[in-house]
Design a protein around this motif. Structure first.
Motif, PDB file in Angstrom:
ATOM      1  N   MET A   1     -67.188  -1.940  -3.114  1.00  0.00           N
ATOM      2  CA  MET A   1     -65.892  -2.494  -3.504  1.00  0.00           C
ATOM      3  C   MET A   1     -65.778  -2.587  -5.024  1.00  0.00           C
ATOM      4  N   ASN A   2     -64.541  -2.443  -5.496  1.00  0.00           N
ATOM      5  CA  ASN A   2     -64.245  -2.600  -6.919  1.00  0.00           C
ATOM      6  C   ASN A   2     -63.755  -4.030  -7.123  1.00  0.00           C
ATOM      7  N   LEU A   3     -64.619  -4.915  -7.621  1.00  0.00           N
ATOM      8  CA  LEU A   3     -64.309  -6.338  -7.654  1.00  0.00           C
ATOM      9  C   LEU A   3     -63.941  -6.825  -9.050  1.00  0.00           C
ATOM     10  N   GLY A   4     -63.002  -7.774  -9.086  1.00  0.00           N
ATOM     11  CA  GLY A   4     -62.592  -8.418 -10.328  1.00  0.00           C
ATOM     12  C   GLY A   4     -62.679  -9.929 -10.180  1.00  0.00           C
ATOM     13  N   LEU A   5     -62.887 -10.614 -11.291  1.00  0.00           N
ATOM     14  CA  LEU A   5     -63.015 -12.063 -11.308  1.00  0.00           C
ATOM     15  C   LEU A   5     -61.959 -12.657 -12.232  1.00  0.00           C
ATOM     16  N   GLY A   6     -61.184 -13.592 -11.710  1.00  0.00           N
ATOM     17  CA  GLY A   6     -60.187 -14.290 -12.515  1.00  0.00           C
ATOM     18  C   GLY A   6     -60.564 -15.753 -12.651  1.00  0.00           C
ATOM     19  N   ILE A   7     -60.495 -16.285 -13.873  1.00  0.00           N
ATOM     20  CA  ILE A   7     -60.864 -17.683 -14.132  1.00  0.00           C
ATOM     21  C   ILE A   7     -59.757 -18.351 -14.944  1.00  0.00           C
ATOM     22  N   ASP A   8     -59.367 -19.551 -14.544  1.00  0.00           N
ATOM     23  CA  ASP A   8     -58.404 -20.332 -15.322  1.00  0.00           C
ATOM     24  C   ASP A   8     -58.948 -21.734 -15.512  1.00  0.00           C
ATOM     25  N   THR A   9     -58.987 -22.176 -16.762  1.00  0.00           N
ATOM     26  CA  THR A   9     -59.415 -23.534 -17.065  1.00  0.00           C
ATOM     27  C   THR A   9     -58.208 -24.355 -17.485  1.00  0.00           C
ATOM     28  N   GLY A  10     -57.847 -25.317 -16.647  1.00  0.00           N
ATOM     29  CA  GLY A  10     -56.708 -26.178 -16.923  1.00  0.00           C
ATOM     30  C   GLY A  10     -57.155 -27.559 -17.351  1.00  0.00           C
ATOM     31  N   GLY A  11     -56.202 -28.450 -17.530  1.00  0.00           N
ATOM     32  CA  GLY A  11     -56.528 -29.791 -17.957  1.00  0.00           C
ATOM     33  C   GLY A  11     -57.298 -30.573 -16.911  1.00  0.00           C
ATOM     34  N   THR A  12     -57.075 -30.268 -15.620  1.00  0.00           N
ATOM     35  CA  THR A  12     -57.744 -30.986 -14.541  1.00  0.00           C
ATOM     36  C   THR A  12     -58.755 -30.117 -13.809  1.00  0.00           C
ATOM     37  N   TYR A  13     -58.333 -28.911 -13.429  1.00  0.00           N
ATOM     38  CA  TYR A  13     -59.190 -28.036 -12.636  1.00  0.00           C
ATOM     39  C   TYR A  13     -59.547 -26.746 -13.372  1.00  0.00           C
ATOM     40  N   THR A  14     -60.709 -26.202 -13.021  1.00  0.00           N
ATOM     41  CA  THR A  14     -61.071 -24.834 -13.381  1.00  0.00           C
ATOM     42  C   THR A  14     -61.098 -24.042 -12.082  1.00  0.00           C
ATOM     43  N   ASP A  15     -60.257 -22.998 -12.005  1.00  0.00           N
ATOM     44  CA  ASP A  15     -60.110 -22.199 -10.791  1.00  0.00           C
ATOM     45  C   ASP A  15     -60.710 -20.819 -10.986  1.00  0.00           C
ATOM     46  N   ALA A  16     -61.145 -20.209  -9.904  1.00  0.00           N
ATOM     47  CA  ALA A  16     -61.662 -18.841  -9.958  1.00  0.00           C
ATOM     48  C   ALA A  16     -61.355 -18.119  -8.660  1.00  0.00           C
ATOM     49  N   VAL A  17     -61.086 -16.820  -8.762  1.00  0.00           N
ATOM     50  CA  VAL A  17     -60.878 -15.971  -7.588  1.00  0.00           C
ATOM     51  C   VAL A  17     -61.647 -14.670  -7.768  1.00  0.00           C
ATOM     52  N   ILE A  18     -62.121 -14.127  -6.664  1.00  0.00           N
ATOM     53  CA  ILE A  18     -62.684 -12.781  -6.651  1.00  0.00           C
ATOM     54  C   ILE A  18     -61.725 -11.915  -5.852  1.00  0.00           C
ATOM     55  N   MET A  19     -61.395 -10.749  -6.398  1.00  0.00           N
ATOM     56  CA  MET A  19     -60.405  -9.884  -5.761  1.00  0.00           C
ATOM     57  C   MET A  19     -60.930  -8.476  -5.604  1.00  0.00           C
ATOM     58  N   ASP A  20     -60.598  -7.864  -4.480  1.00  0.00           N
ATOM     59  CA  ASP A  20     -60.816  -6.433  -4.282  1.00  0.00           C
ATOM     60  C   ASP A  20     -59.691  -5.736  -5.043  1.00  0.00           C
ATOM     61  N   LEU A  21     -60.011  -5.160  -6.198  1.00  0.00           N
ATOM     62  CA  LEU A  21     -58.979  -4.612  -7.076  1.00  0.00           C
ATOM     63  C   LEU A  21     -58.253  -3.420  -6.469  1.00  0.00           C
ATOM     64  N   GLU A  22     -58.913  -2.667  -5.619  1.00  0.00           N
ATOM     65  CA  GLU A  22     -58.272  -1.503  -5.012  1.00  0.00           C
ATOM     66  C   GLU A  22     -57.199  -1.921  -4.013  1.00  0.00           C
ATOM     67  N   LYS A  23     -57.460  -3.002  -3.267  1.00  0.00           N
ATOM     68  CA  LYS A  23     -56.506  -3.469  -2.258  1.00  0.00           C
ATOM     69  C   LYS A  23     -55.616  -4.597  -2.775  1.00  0.00           C
ATOM     70  N   GLY A  24     -56.017  -5.235  -3.892  1.00  0.00           N
ATOM     71  CA  GLY A  24     -55.258  -6.360  -4.402  1.00  0.00           C
ATOM     72  C   GLY A  24     -55.390  -7.602  -3.551  1.00  0.00           C
ATOM     73  N   GLU A  25     -56.476  -7.683  -2.781  1.00  0.00           N
ATOM     74  CA  GLU A  25     -56.677  -8.798  -1.859  1.00  0.00           C
ATOM     75  C   GLU A  25     -57.725  -9.767  -2.393  1.00  0.00           C
ATOM     76  N   ILE A  26     -57.458 -11.059  -2.232  1.00  0.00           N
ATOM     77  CA  ILE A  26     -58.406 -12.097  -2.632  1.00  0.00           C
ATOM     78  C   ILE A  26     -59.467 -12.243  -1.546  1.00  0.00           C
ATOM     79  N   ILE A  27     -60.729 -12.166  -1.937  1.00  0.00           N
ATOM     80  CA  ILE A  27     -61.812 -12.282  -0.955  1.00  0.00           C
ATOM     81  C   ILE A  27     -62.634 -13.551  -1.168  1.00  0.00           C
ATOM     82  N   GLY A  28     -62.240 -14.350  -2.151  1.00  0.00           N
ATOM     83  CA  GLY A  28     -62.934 -15.616  -2.378  1.00  0.00           C
ATOM     84  C   GLY A  28     -62.264 -16.412  -3.474  1.00  0.00           C
ATOM     85  N   SER A  29     -62.249 -17.737  -3.322  1.00  0.00           N
ATOM     86  CA  SER A  29     -61.677 -18.600  -4.362  1.00  0.00           C
ATOM     87  C   SER A  29     -62.374 -19.948  -4.332  1.00  0.00           C
TER      88      SER A  29
END
Length: 646
Positions: A1-29
Motif C-alpha cells: 500500500m501507498n500510505l500517508g500520515l496526516g497530523i494536526d496539533t490543535g489547542g486541545t487535541y493532536t490528531d493523526a490519520v493514516i490513509m491509503d493514498l491510492e484509494k483515498g481511504e482512511i485506515i486508521g486514526s
C-alpha cells in the motif's frame, strides 16, 4: 500500500490519520491531548495509538496546526522587535520594541530619502536582543524596492544570531501598516512553529517514520517544511485551512462551507470547485490586519476551551483556559479546592478574578523553543514560586505573598503571556459535561464549577449550562450567517436570530461541521439554520485528513506601471525586485516568461513537471493612455499533487 500520515496539533487535541493514498481511504486514526509546552508527549501519544506496522510504511507525511492562530488570537506571541524605515506608525502594533529610522522609497521604487547611518540600529539591536525572540524590518514602499530592508537585515544579522525577517519577503502588496504587522507577527511566530516542527521531526525519528515531511499553509496549500520555517506567519490559519480541505475530502464535495469548532476558536471557510476561496485583502486574525494570502474565513476566539466567566452575566472568551474537567484528571486535588472556592463581590470580578480560576506553573514553557529571553523580574519570580506545580487560586497566592490580588493581577497576565503559567477555568466543554452531551473527562469538576458560577447569577446549575450552551450556539450561528453576509452588520444579523420561529437562514451550499464537539451543537443550529448540514465520519480528525490530502499551490504576481510622468519607460515589479523596460509590450512579454519560469522551477522542487500541473495565467489592465494601459497585473496560479510518484 501507498500510505500517508496526516497530523494536526490543535489547542486541545493532536490528531493523526493514516490513509491509503491510492484509494483515498482512511485506515486508521487516533487523537490525544496536546501537551503544551512539551508538544512531543502529545504527538508521540497520538502516533502510538496507530498501527506501528503501518507507520513504518508511511512515505508521505503532512502536518497542520492551530498553534500560530491561537498564539495570535490570545496575544501570546514571543516578543519581537520592529525596525521601520522611512515612516512611523501611530496605530497599535503588537510590540513594545520599535525603532524608526530615515530612508524609504516612493511608489515607483525610487529612493526618496537615503538610508541613515545604522548606528541607531546597532544600539537598538544590542539593547533589545536579550528581550526579544526575533527582529522584523519594514521599509516605506519596500514592496516596490526592498534595497533598504535588505541592507538593514544584513547589518542586523552581523550583530545577532536571532531570526530577522523583512516585509518584502512576505508580501509585495502595498500598505505600510499591514506590511509592518505581517513582518512583526511572522517574527513573533518563528519560535512557535520552529518548536512545533522540531517536535514532529523528533517523534518521527523516534518511531522510525522515514518519509517526506510537508506542512499546510493558510491558503490550503502544502509546502516543504523548510519553507514553512522561513514564513511561519503563513501558517496562521493552517489548522482551519486543513479542516476545510478535510471537510471537502470526507464528504466528496467540490463546493461547501466548513464550520470547524476547535478548542480555542471557531473557523468558517469555503471551498469552490475544489480550491479554497482566498481573501485577497489579507488575513485578519486577533484584530490585526495582515497581508497574508489566506483562505477567506471568519475566525473567532470561541471554542470548547474558551473561558467562561461571570460578572452580572455570562461571558465566553476570548482567552483559552484548561477546562476544569480536564485539569481535574491531571490534578485530583482540584476537586478539594472547588469545595471551598474563593468568594468575590461582583463589581471586582474579571476574567482573572473568578471563583473557578486557578493557575499552574509551566516554568519551562518560555524556553521550549530554545530561544534566549530576558530573565523574569522580581515580582514575576515571586508569583511563579507562589503558584508552584499544582493548581493555585488567587487566595492561595495572596496568602503566600501577603498581598491583595489586585496588586499582582498584571504580573499574572504577564506570566501567562510568557507561557510560564497556565490558567484553569470553567469552559463550554465543562457545560457539555454537565448536560451529558460530552463525557471525556472528570464530570465532577464540571458540576462543581457550574454550581459555583450559577450562584452568582441566581440560577440553577443546569439552567446556567443550558443558557451557556444556547449563547455559544447563537454565536456559532451569528458567525456562520455573517460569513455569507459579510457586508451586513453583525448587530443587525443578531436581531434576526432572536426570532427563529419567524426568520430562518437557508444557505444554498452544504455546510460541513468538523471538530470533536460538533454533534453537541447540531440540534441547536438546526433551529436557526435550514439547509444541508453534514457531520461526516472522522469529523473529529478532519484537520489531520486535510493536512494529508492538500495540494501544492503556487501563486505569483507581476505588476507593470509607467516608470514616471513624461517617461516612455515601464517598470515591472516582481519577487525579483523592479526592472525597467523601454515599452509596455516588452515588459509584458518578460513578465509572462518570468511567471512561467517561476512556476516551473517551484514545481520542479516538488518533483512535478508542468505536464502534471494545472496552471492558469490571468492578465488584467487598468485605465489607459491610448492603447497602452496605466497598469497591468499578471497573476499565475499552479496546482499539483505532492503525492504523485511517491
Amino acid at each position: 500500500m501507498n500510505l500517508g500520515l496526516g497530523i494536526d496539533t490543535g489547542g486541545t487535541y493532536t490528531d493523526a490519520v493514516i490513509m491509503d493514498l491510492e484509494k483515498g481511504e482512511i485506515i486508521g486514526s487516533h487523537k490525544s491531548l496536546t501537551t503544551y509546552p512539551d508538544l512531543v508527549k502529545g504527538i508521540q501519544s497520538t502516533l502510538e495509538g496507530l498501527n506501528a506496522e503501518y507507520l513504518k510504511q508511511v512515505k508521505f507525511t503532512s502536518v497542520s496546526t492551530t498553534l500560530a492562530t491561537n498564539t495570535t488570537l490570545e496575544g501570546k506571541g514571543y516578543p519581537a522587535a520592529l525596525i521601520m524605515i522611512g515612516y512611523s506608525i501611530n496605530k497599535d502594533i503588537p510590540t513594545d520594541y520599535v525603532l524608526s529610522i530615515d530612508g524609504g522609497h516612493d511608489s515607483d521604487g525610487n529612493e526618496i530619502q537615503p538610508l541613515e547611518s545604522l548606528e541607531n540600529v546597532r544600539d537598538f539591536v544590542l539593547q533589545n536582543q536579550n528581550n526579544v525572540a526575533a527582529f522584523a524590518i519594514s521599509s516605506y514602499f519596500g514592496a516596490r524596492n526592498p534595497d533598504h530592508e535588505i541592507r538593514v537585515k544584513e547589518y542586523v544579522r552581523e550583530l545577532t544570531d536571532l531570526p530577522v525577517v523583512c516585509g518584502h519577503e512576505l508580501s509585495l502588496s502595498l500598505g505600510a501598516y499591514e506590511r509592518a504587522v505581517t513582518a512583526l507577527l511572522n517574527a513573533q511566530l518563528i519560535p512557535v512553529i520552529d518548536d512545533f516542527i522540531r517536535s514532529i521531526s523528533s517523534v518521527m525519528v523516534k518511531m522510525g517514520i522515514d518519509s517526506t515531511l510537508m506542512m499546510m499553509k493558510c491558503d490550503g496549500s502544502l509546502v516543504k517544511i523548510e519553507e514553512a520555517l522561513e514564513r511561519p506567519v503563513e501558517s496562521i490559519f493552517s489548522g482551519p485551512a486543513a479542516s476545510l480541505v478535510g471537510a471537502a475530502h470526507l464528504t466528496g464535495l467540490k463546493n461547501c462551507v466548513a464550520l470547524d469548532i476547535g478548542g480555542t476558536s471557531t473557523d468558517i471557510a469555503m471551498i469552490r470547485d475544489g480550491v479554497p476561496v482566498i481573501n485577497d485583502s489579507g488575513a485578519v486574525v486577533g484584530g490585526w490586519n495582515t497581508m497574508v494570502k489566506a483562505i477567506k474565513m471568519d475566525t473567532s476566539a470561541l471554542g470548547g476551551d474558551s473561558q467562561v466567566w461571570v460578572q452580572k452575566k455570562i461571558f465566553i472568551g476570548p482567552k483559552r483556559v484548561i477546562p476544569l474537567c480536564l485539569a481535574a484528571t491531571e490534578y485530583p486535588c482540584l476537586i478539594e479546592k472547588l469545595e471551598t472556592p474563593d468568594k468575590y463581590t461582583p463589581h471586582l470580578m474579571s476574567d482573572i478574578i473568578q471563583p473557578t480560576v486557578f493557575f499552574v506553573s509551566k516554568a519551562n514553557g518560555a524556553h521550549s523553543a530554545g530561544i534566549k529571553l530576558s530573565e523574569l523580574d522580581g515580582a514575576e519570580k515571586k508569583i511563579l514560586d507562589a503558584i508552584g506545580e499544582y493548581p493555585s487560586s488567587l487566595s492561595d497566592i495572596e496568602k503566600k505573598l501577603e498581598t491583595h490580588p489586585l496588586m499582582f493581577i498584571d504580573t499574572i497576565r504577564s506570566l501567562i503571556r510568557k507561557r510560564y503559567i497556565q490558567q484553569i477555568g470553567f469552559t463550554p466543554t465543562d457545560a457539555l459535561h454537565v448536560l451529558g452531551d460530552y463525557d471525556e473527562w472528570d464530570r465532577t469538576a464540571s458540576f462543581m464549577g457550574a454550581e459555583i458560577l450559577s450562584r452568582y447569577l441566581n440560577m440553577e446549575r443546569d439552567d446556567f449550562c443550558v443558557k451557556l450552551k444556547k449563547q455559544f450556539q447563537k454565536s456559532l450561528a451569528l458567525h456562520l450567517v455573517s460569513y455569507f453576509n459579510s457586508d451586513a452588520r453583525k448587530e443587525e444579523i443578531e436581531k434576526f436570530l432572536e426570532y427563529p420561529e419567524l426568520v430562518m437562514f437557508k444557505p444554498r451550499i452544504p455546510v460541513v461541521m468538523v471538530g470533536a464537539p460538533v454533534k453537541a451543537y447540531e440540534k441547536e443550529l438546526d433551529t436557526v439554520i435550514e439547509g444541508d448540514m453534514r457531520i461526516p465520519d472522522y469529523h473529529d480528525v478532519g484537520n489531520a485528513v486535510g493536512a494529508l490530502v492538500g495540494d501544492v499551490i503556487y501563486r505569483t504576481e507581476m505588476l507593470i506601471r509607467p516608470s514616471s510622468a513624461g517617461s516612455s519607460n515601464y517598470t515591472l515589479f516582481s519577487d525579483e525586485g523592479r526592472q525597467i523596460f523601454e515599452d509596455h509590450q516588452g515588459a509584458v512579454e518578460y513578465a509572462i516568461a518570468h511567471v512561467e519560469r517561476s512556476v516551473s522551477q517551484y514545481m520542479k522542487g516538488y518533483g512535478l513537471s508542468m505536464d502534471n500541473v494545472n496552471f492558469k495565467l490571468s492578465k488584467s489592465d487598468i485605465g489607459g493612455i491610448g492603447t497602452v494601459p496605466l497598469e497591468t497585473r499578471l497573476v499565475g496560479i499552479a496546482v499539483g499533487s505532492p503525492r504523485r510518484g511517491i
